[in-house]
Design an enzyme around this catalytic site. Structure first.
Site, PDB file in Angstrom:
ATOM      1  N   HIS A 186       0.874  -1.180   0.000  1.00  0.00           N
ATOM      2  CA  HIS A 186       0.000   0.000   0.000  1.00  0.00           C
ATOM      3  C   HIS A 186       0.915   1.235   0.000  1.00  0.00           C
ATOM      4  CE1 HIS A 186      -2.728   2.982   1.865  1.00  0.00           C
ATOM      5  NE2 HIS A 186      -3.745   2.193   1.542  1.00  0.00           N
TER       6      HIS A 186
ATOM      7  N   ASP B  91       3.168  -4.667   7.973  1.00  0.00           N
ATOM      8  CA  ASP B  91       1.952  -3.870   7.843  1.00  0.00           C
ATOM      9  C   ASP B  91       0.765  -4.831   7.988  1.00  0.00           C
ATOM     10  OD1 ASP B  91      -0.291  -2.547   6.992  1.00  0.00           O
ATOM     11  OD2 ASP B  91       0.581  -1.763   5.137  1.00  0.00           O
TER      12      ASP B  91
ATOM     13  N   GLN C 109      -4.469  -5.140   6.841  1.00  0.00           N
ATOM     14  CA  GLN C 109      -5.494  -6.033   6.277  1.00  0.00           C
ATOM     15  C   GLN C 109      -5.525  -7.397   6.968  1.00  0.00           C
ATOM     16  OE1 GLN C 109      -7.843  -5.271   4.106  1.00  0.00           O
ATOM     17  NE2 GLN C 109      -7.071  -3.226   3.666  1.00  0.00           N
TER      18      GLN C 109
ATOM     19  N   LYS D 131     -10.148  -0.886  10.698  1.00  0.00           N
ATOM     20  CA  LYS D 131     -10.304  -2.079   9.846  1.00  0.00           C
ATOM     21  C   LYS D 131     -10.712  -3.278  10.704  1.00  0.00           C
ATOM     22  CE  LYS D 131      -7.381  -0.276   6.386  1.00  0.00           C
ATOM     23  NZ  LYS D 131      -7.774   0.117   5.063  1.00  0.00           N
TER      24      LYS D 131
ATOM     25  N   CYS E  29      -4.624   2.587  -3.725  1.00  0.00           N
ATOM     26  CA  CYS E  29      -3.385   3.052  -3.053  1.00  0.00           C
ATOM     27  C   CYS E  29      -2.256   2.047  -3.251  1.00  0.00           C
ATOM     28  CB  CYS E  29      -3.608   3.296  -1.553  1.00  0.00           C
ATOM     29  SG  CYS E  29      -4.756   4.596  -1.221  1.00  0.00           S
TER      30      CYS E  29
HETATM   31  N1  PMP Z   1      -1.652  -0.712   4.601  1.00  0.00           N
HETATM   32  C1  PMP Z   1      -2.637  -1.443   4.076  1.00  0.00           C
HETATM   33  C2  PMP Z   1      -2.329  -2.822   3.584  1.00  0.00           C
HETATM   34  C3  PMP Z   1      -3.915  -0.920   3.984  1.00  0.00           C
HETATM   35  O1  PMP Z   1      -4.901  -1.648   3.455  1.00  0.00           O
HETATM   36  C4  PMP Z   1      -4.171   0.380   4.468  1.00  0.00           C
HETATM   37  C5  PMP Z   1      -5.560   0.999   4.385  1.00  0.00           C
HETATM   38  N2  PMP Z   1      -6.204   0.819   3.178  1.00  0.00           N
HETATM   39  C6  PMP Z   1      -3.111   1.102   5.015  1.00  0.00           C
HETATM   40  C7  PMP Z   1      -1.862   0.525   5.067  1.00  0.00           C
HETATM   41  C8  PMP Z   1      -3.303   2.498   5.551  1.00  0.00           C
HETATM   42  O2  PMP Z   1      -4.165   2.470   6.656  1.00  0.00           O
HETATM   43  P1  PMP Z   1      -4.715   3.810   7.283  1.00  0.00           P
HETATM   44  O3  PMP Z   1      -5.291   4.602   6.155  1.00  0.00           O
HETATM   45  O4  PMP Z   1      -5.746   3.351   8.259  1.00  0.00           O
HETATM   46  O5  PMP Z   1      -3.582   4.502   7.933  1.00  0.00           O
END
Ligand code: PMP
Length: 423
Positions: A123, A200, A203, A226, A368
């Site tokens: 991401h 990270d 998910q 999440k 993203c």
């Molecule tokens: N890493 C991953 C794999 C994600 O799916 C996301 C959110 N879509 C993020 C990082 C960023 O998370 P946040 O916007 O809650 O900071």
């Protein structure tokens, strides 16, 4: 062990049940999950009953809010099996947790000639902070390719993670592919060259039991939103020895021990050293309510939703694969209910907008993850992301509507829409 009951689980989520004009089929859980009543009530309860700043005053109300706030930290410690409560730092979310490590660890301990290793399936939150760090210190970003099923390719680890590598940042589960990376192998390889690891877990946390001690990663990050909790709350887990030697991220109130114009300012102990300013107290406490609510349903719980999630994911994946004008990004069932595909001859946004007109919320775009799109040779894709509150009937409805959008031969009139919506 009692059986997971999706219908009774679903009853706890007012957004899903309260739509007036049109039934909502919410298939965008990878972006954020809906909130159960327990979380919504917890926020309101906090402001109605114990609103006070934490860790500061000697009055009873502050003692109550501090107690609830710190109890939440203990619950997160247990959730991820951290060794020490001081290893759990509150942040705004995954993004802030990664930025914290980048700046507090990266700027001090990485330098010119070092490698930072990521995968192609990250991401942007786990790419851009490292790119900026690499620029600041003169480090190089190296990438682990994906194998034929979309996992970080463990056969390439020796080639990518070499003696120059000082840090490996890898997603536990891709937010586009739904594939659970072999992070154990990645962490082991990183350790063998003395590199620090950040996982990270944005998910992964809602789908798998995470044991940071068993994983032996240095940092693990995720967002409450999440995991059925509120937005604006995140977690940084870090090994205590590393956190102790890191400099503060942001500065101000709460994170200091002493401040003086005559002597050097000294910093608070962990975890407060990294928690400058007034935190999202209501959010943290509501996250604890989410965890209490979820306890029986988590993979380790008595009514675990894991088996149901797996069945639902496979059911949806198989139905999508059977539509011959769809191209799945990878041809194997994902490990969580995140399924991405493109549609021949159609723009992703046209499909998602058409689905939305039937009350079906999916996401289209690059998610993203622009480098992943580039790697796979697509401009974007449609992502369906499921939660255990979703049903097999909803998947059937989605597939029926998707087919009707793709095939003009299927009745797509207003009355058909209505009868489908009532289905
Ligand atoms: N890493 C991953 C794999 C994600 O799916 C996301 C959110 N879509 C993020 C990082 C960023 O998370 P946040 O916007 O809650 O900071």
């Amino acid at each position: 062990m009692s059986r997971f009951e999706p219908n009774s689980f679903r009853q706890h989520f007012p957004v899903i049940n309260n739509q007036q004009d049109q039934k909502l089929v919410y298939f965008d859980n990878g972006a954020t999950t809906q909130k159960p009543n327990a979380v919504i009530e917890s926020v309101s309860q906090y402001y109605q009953c114990i609103n006070a700043n934490v860790h500061r005053a000697s009055h009873q109300l502050s003692a109550k809010s501090t107690l609830a706030f710190e109890k939440a930290r203990e619950q997160v410690k247990q959730l991820i099996n951290a060794n020490d409560i001081k290893e759990v730092i509150w942040t705004k979310g995954t993004t802030e947790s990664i930025n914290l490590v980048c700046q507090s660890y990266g700027d001090s301990y990485l330098s010119a000639g070092d490698d930072i290793v990521l995968t192609y399936a990250e991401h942007h939150a786990n790419i851009v902070p490292w790119q900026l760090l690499a620029k600041r210190v003169g480090a190089t970003i190296k990438l682990i390719p994906l194998d034929k099923d979309g996992y970080a390719d463990i056969n390439c680890l020796d080639e990518v993670i070499t003696e120059n590598c000082k840090l490996v940042a890898c997603t536990h589960v891709s937010n586009v592919l739904g594939k659970k990376n072999p992070i154990e192998a990645v962490i082991a390889k990183a350790k063998s060259v003395g590199a620090v690891t950040l996982i990270d877990g944005a998910q992964a946390i809602a789908h798998f039991t995470v044991d940071v001690q068993a994983l032996d990663c240095d940092f693990y990050v995720f967002s409450a939103h999440k995991l059925y909790g509120p937005t604006g709350v995140g977690v940084l887990y870090g090994k205590r020895a590393l956190l102790e030697k890191m400099t503060p991220y942001q500065s101000g109130g709460e994170m200091i021990k002493t401040v003086s114009f005559n002597d050097e300012t000294t910093f608070n102990s962990l975890p407060f050293k990294f928690e400058a300013g007034t935190p999202n107290i209501a959010g943290v406490i509501a996250f604890a309510s989410a965890l209490e609510f979820l306890q029986p349903y988590l993979p380790s719980g008595k009514q675990s939703f894991s088996a149901y999630e797996k069945q639902l994911t496979k059911y949806c994946y198989d139905k999508l694969v059977a539509i011959d004008t769809l191209d799945m990004l990878f041809n194997s069932v994902p490990d969580i209910g995140v399924i991405s595909f493109t549609v021949q001859g159609h723009h992703n946004h046209d499909i998602s907008t058409a689905l939305d007109s039937y009350g079906i919320a999916v996401r289209a775009g690059h998610h993203c993850a622009m480098p992943l799109m580039e790697y796979l040779g697509v401009s974007g894709c449609i992502r369906v992301s499921l939660s255990p509150y979703n049903s097999f009937d909803e998947v059937d409805y989605f597939i029926y509507i998707l087919k009707s959008i793709l095939s003009p031969a299927v009745d797509n009139t207003a009355s058909a829409k209505q009868s489908a919506a009532n289905n």
